[in-house]
Motif scaffolding. Structure first.
Motif, PDB file in Angstrom:
ATOM      1  N   ILE A   1      -1.498  -2.788  -8.300  1.00 12.42           N
ATOM      2  CA  ILE A   1      -1.744  -2.556  -6.873  1.00 12.42           C
ATOM      3  C   ILE A   1      -3.165  -2.033  -6.656  1.00 12.42           C
ATOM      4  O   ILE A   1      -3.873  -2.480  -5.753  1.00 12.42           O
ATOM      5  N   SER A   2      -3.590  -1.085  -7.528  1.00 15.99           N
ATOM      6  CA  SER A   2      -4.943  -0.530  -7.386  1.00 15.99           C
ATOM      7  C   SER A   2      -5.987  -1.629  -7.467  1.00 15.99           C
ATOM      8  O   SER A   2      -6.931  -1.666  -6.674  1.00 15.99           O
TER       9      SER A   2
ATOM     10  N   SER B   1       0.761   4.063  -2.846  1.00 15.95           N
ATOM     11  CA  SER B   1       0.487   5.459  -2.518  1.00 15.95           C
ATOM     12  C   SER B   1       1.556   6.380  -3.079  1.00 15.95           C
ATOM     13  O   SER B   1       1.241   7.439  -3.638  1.00 15.95           O
TER      14      SER B   1
ATOM     15  N   TRP C   1      -5.949  -3.715  -4.421  1.00 17.99           N
ATOM     16  CA  TRP C   1      -6.509  -2.963  -3.305  1.00 17.99           C
ATOM     17  C   TRP C   1      -8.043  -2.969  -3.362  1.00 17.99           C
ATOM     18  O   TRP C   1      -8.708  -3.134  -2.331  1.00 17.99           O
TER      19      TRP C   1
ATOM     20  N   VAL D   1       0.838  -1.199   0.000  1.00 13.06           N
ATOM     21  CA  VAL D   1       0.000   0.000   0.000  1.00 13.06           C
ATOM     22  C   VAL D   1       0.876   1.252   0.000  1.00 13.06           C
ATOM     23  O   VAL D   1       0.576   2.242  -0.689  1.00 13.06           O
TER      24      VAL D   1
ATOM     25  N   ARG E   1     -10.151  -4.340  -0.360  1.00 14.90           N
ATOM     26  CA  ARG E   1     -11.069  -3.456   0.352  1.00 14.90           C
ATOM     27  C   ARG E   1     -12.484  -4.044   0.346  1.00 14.90           C
ATOM     28  O   ARG E   1     -13.168  -4.034   1.357  1.00 14.90           O
TER      29      ARG E   1
END
Lengths: 104, 205
Positions: A84-85, A13, A88, A9, A92
């Motif tokens: 990664i997105s 970011s 995620w 993460v 989530r």
């Protein structure tokens, strides 16, 4: 209560911050500090690793008689950020559905 | 002022390769200047040059150990790891964490290390003993062959069996040794991370 931010993460970011524009160390660490509560001594290894893996590049720009090191996201970096997105979003979704269950 | 502080920090960072050291210092110099810290604030946040250098070194060696898997020769890696263990032990002695905790950790580390050495020593003595016993029995067996064939054969057979056992188990023991060392290093790294690394640098308020 703080949630410890997973490395992937942090990677995502940083890369996301750099998709807007190239920027220098302090801007990155400040954003990470304010939003995620992560100190600059945590960020140094992250930036170093992202550079070593070819996800970002650096160049120096003079500023007030010294140099500022700017970070630039590479194409491989953009691809990595997309991965990664996606990961995620899945993560989530899974956590949300677990946490919502406990509300009922 | 900050330049002088960083020059002092640099003087404690001799064990880090020059290019990585300069990159590290450049990063923190930028942080300090861009954040506009006064000398007081720098000392408040990072500690004395010596303390700051120590936590930088611990972080550096932990990190380089984690990425070292393929390209680094084993001997260099082992050397780095020994440096790391040493730094962490020194760091614990000089650390601001509660004295009883620090003493407890140092004792735990020494205990783990002695345990490690004792196990290794025991295993290797066992191996060498078995090998020596095996060879001795084999040679004796050949000599005894002239006196009594069955006794000679018994000794030769026993000797071969013991030698064979050593040859068979040696690689397993070697792997076990490396595994134990790995555990020791992981344990020390955990302590370093937990008590001396990142957490040592205070969060900016």
């Amino acid at each position: 209560m703080n949630i410890q931010v997973p490395t992937v993460v942090l990677d995502g970011s940083v890369l996301a911050v750099l998709t807007k524009e190239d920027t220098y160390g302090y801007i990155i660490t400040k954003a990470m500090q304010e939003l995620l509560g992560v100190s600059e001594s945590t960020m140094y290894p992250v930036l170093r690793r992202l550079k070593r893996d070819g996800y970002l590049e650096t160049y120096d720009k003079p500023f007030e008689g010294r140099n500022r090191r700017y970070y630039h996201i590479t194409e491989v970096g953009v691809t990595h950020l997309n991965e990664i997105s996606q990961a995620w979003v899945d993560f989530r979704g899974a956590v949300d559905s677990l946490l919502e269950e406990s509300d009922d | 002022m900050i330049k002088e502080y960083l020059t002092a920090v640099r003087s404690y960072l001799n064990d880090i390769p020059a290019d990585e050291r300069e990159e590290l210092l450049q990063f923190y110099e930028e942080q300090m200047l861009d954040a506009g810290y006064t000398m007081e604030e720098v000392k408040e946040k990072y500690g004395s040059p010596k303390q700051f250098a120590r936590s930088l070194k611990i972080e550096y060696f932990i990190e380089s150990d984690e990425v070292a898997d393929e390209d680094m020769p084993t001997s260099k890696r082992t050397k780095n790891r020994v440096t790391l263990i040493w730094l962490i032990v020194l760091g614990l002695f000089a650390s601001p964490i509660l004295i009883p905790v620090a003493i407890g950790l140092v004792l735990a580390l020494i205990g783990a290390f002695i345990g490690f050495l004792a196990i290794i020593f025991g295993i290797y003595v066992g191996i060498i003993g078995t090998l020596a016993g095996g060879l001795f029995a084999f040679v004796n067996g050949i000599i005894l062959l002239w006196q009594s064939v069955p006794t000679g054969l018994l000794f030769i057979g026993g000797g071969l069996l013991l030698t064979g056992l050593v040859v068979f188990f040696a690689p397993i023991v070697w792997r076990l040794t490396r595994w134990l060392f790995e555990m020791l290093v992981q344990f020390v790294k955990w302590i370093g991370h937990r008590y001396l690394g990142k957490n040592h640098v205070k969060e900016a308020q």
